[in-house]
Design an enzyme around this catalytic site. Sequence first.
Site, PDB file in Angstrom:
ATOM      1  N   PHE A  86       1.991  -3.839  -5.855  1.00  0.00           N
ATOM      2  CA  PHE A  86       2.165  -4.695  -4.694  1.00  0.00           C
ATOM      3  C   PHE A  86       2.886  -5.996  -5.018  1.00  0.00           C
ATOM      4  O   PHE A  86       3.228  -6.756  -4.122  1.00  0.00           O
ATOM      5  CB  PHE A  86       0.798  -5.041  -4.097  1.00  0.00           C
ATOM      6  N   PRO A 126      -5.279  -3.011  -9.951  1.00  0.00           N
ATOM      7  CA  PRO A 126      -3.892  -3.162 -10.412  1.00  0.00           C
ATOM      8  C   PRO A 126      -2.963  -3.699  -9.339  1.00  0.00           C
ATOM      9  O   PRO A 126      -2.924  -3.191  -8.214  1.00  0.00           O
ATOM     10  CB  PRO A 126      -3.510  -1.741 -10.827  1.00  0.00           C
ATOM     11  N   CYS A 127      -2.221  -4.743  -9.704  1.00  0.00           N
ATOM     12  CA  CYS A 127      -1.387  -5.427  -8.715  1.00  0.00           C
ATOM     13  C   CYS A 127       0.089  -5.067  -8.824  1.00  0.00           C
ATOM     14  O   CYS A 127       0.870  -5.433  -7.956  1.00  0.00           O
ATOM     15  CB  CYS A 127      -1.547  -6.941  -8.860  1.00  0.00           C
ATOM     16  N   GLN A 128       0.486  -4.351  -9.882  1.00  0.00           N
ATOM     17  CA  GLN A 128       1.917  -4.099 -10.067  1.00  0.00           C
ATOM     18  C   GLN A 128       2.524  -3.365  -8.884  1.00  0.00           C
ATOM     19  O   GLN A 128       3.696  -3.541  -8.551  1.00  0.00           O
ATOM     20  CB  GLN A 128       2.165  -3.285 -11.341  1.00  0.00           C
TER      21      GLN A 128
END
Length: 365
Positions: A91, A87-89
Amino acid sequence: MKKTLRHLELFSGIGGFRKAIDLYCKDNNITSNCVAFSEVDKYATLTYKANYDTESEVEIGDIQLFTSKKENIKLLPDFDLLSGGFPCQAFSMMGEQKGFDDNRGNLFYNIIDILSIKKPKYVLLENVRNIKNHDKGKTYKEIIRSLDEDAGYHVTSDVFNTSDFGLPQTRRRVFFFAVRKDLINIRDAIILDNQSVKESVSLLNGSTSLKKYKNVLDDLLEKEVEEKYYLSEKLKPTILSNGSKNFKSNSKINQLIARPLTATMVKMHRACQDNYYSDEFLNHPNPNKYLETDIPKDEEVKHRIRKLTPLEALKLQGFDEDFCINASRAGVSNHQLYKQAGNAVSVNTVYSIIHYLFNKNLIKL
């Protein structure tokens, strides 16, 4: 004897890593065997199952719940490669950038849990470019440290742009490649870098199963679409606006190389964030000449302008028409398809990296 690449796909979404691995294996006479996958979004899972045969695979589901019991991890079939776009949210430049203070950021450690027990030979992970600078570089260093010290892997990484690999979309992402330490001499260089991957895949001269496009007009955008994809007369001024008193932007449409797809593109923000195209551009006999014309905003707003279709969004990530059709027939809405395309890993980028790793003998079966 035909070789087999056994892999596990975490945070699978709609299976960008899997699609790339499947295509690479098909092109190189290797059997692709996905032993398990994890995804919590029910609509992404629906798309995934509509396009891949998962009957004999372990469906991990919620990775936090699954890894909370070590026995679950031990019972997973053995595999050579772990892949995933964690999950990138936590960062992303678009989010609050809480990083490991965010529960979604903590999911990275579930990867470490699996690696520490199953110890596959290789790891390939993806995240947003901003992860390298998040928290003054501390987040990036912690990822490297965890893979190295806690899990026992040599790690290398670099930033890759989707537009370099036959998909006309500016999309820069960090990829991490890790090799189990006992498989490589510590003095040997393990390098994954963008330039080397580009040079390696260029030698293929297009002889792959990948879908490639020079720009959005190269058999990607459709000339005729349903009326529902066109902007209303009321909405066009907002979409084309260069901003307001507190928000200034340069809102341009008709980009030959699309802007980065986002999971929220269905909400239609502005032409500085999402992708919009006019009939005048799509049907012009010389689109490049058309782009050289300085069209005033008050004139441009009179044009028929549309957003991307879900199929076009998926094609910009390397998926084909059948993929989109299968998902739609399974009951996945356009809203969800937009979200899935925005969250997906670019198939061509992963394929190119996998090709390079095999070509350089950094992956051996």
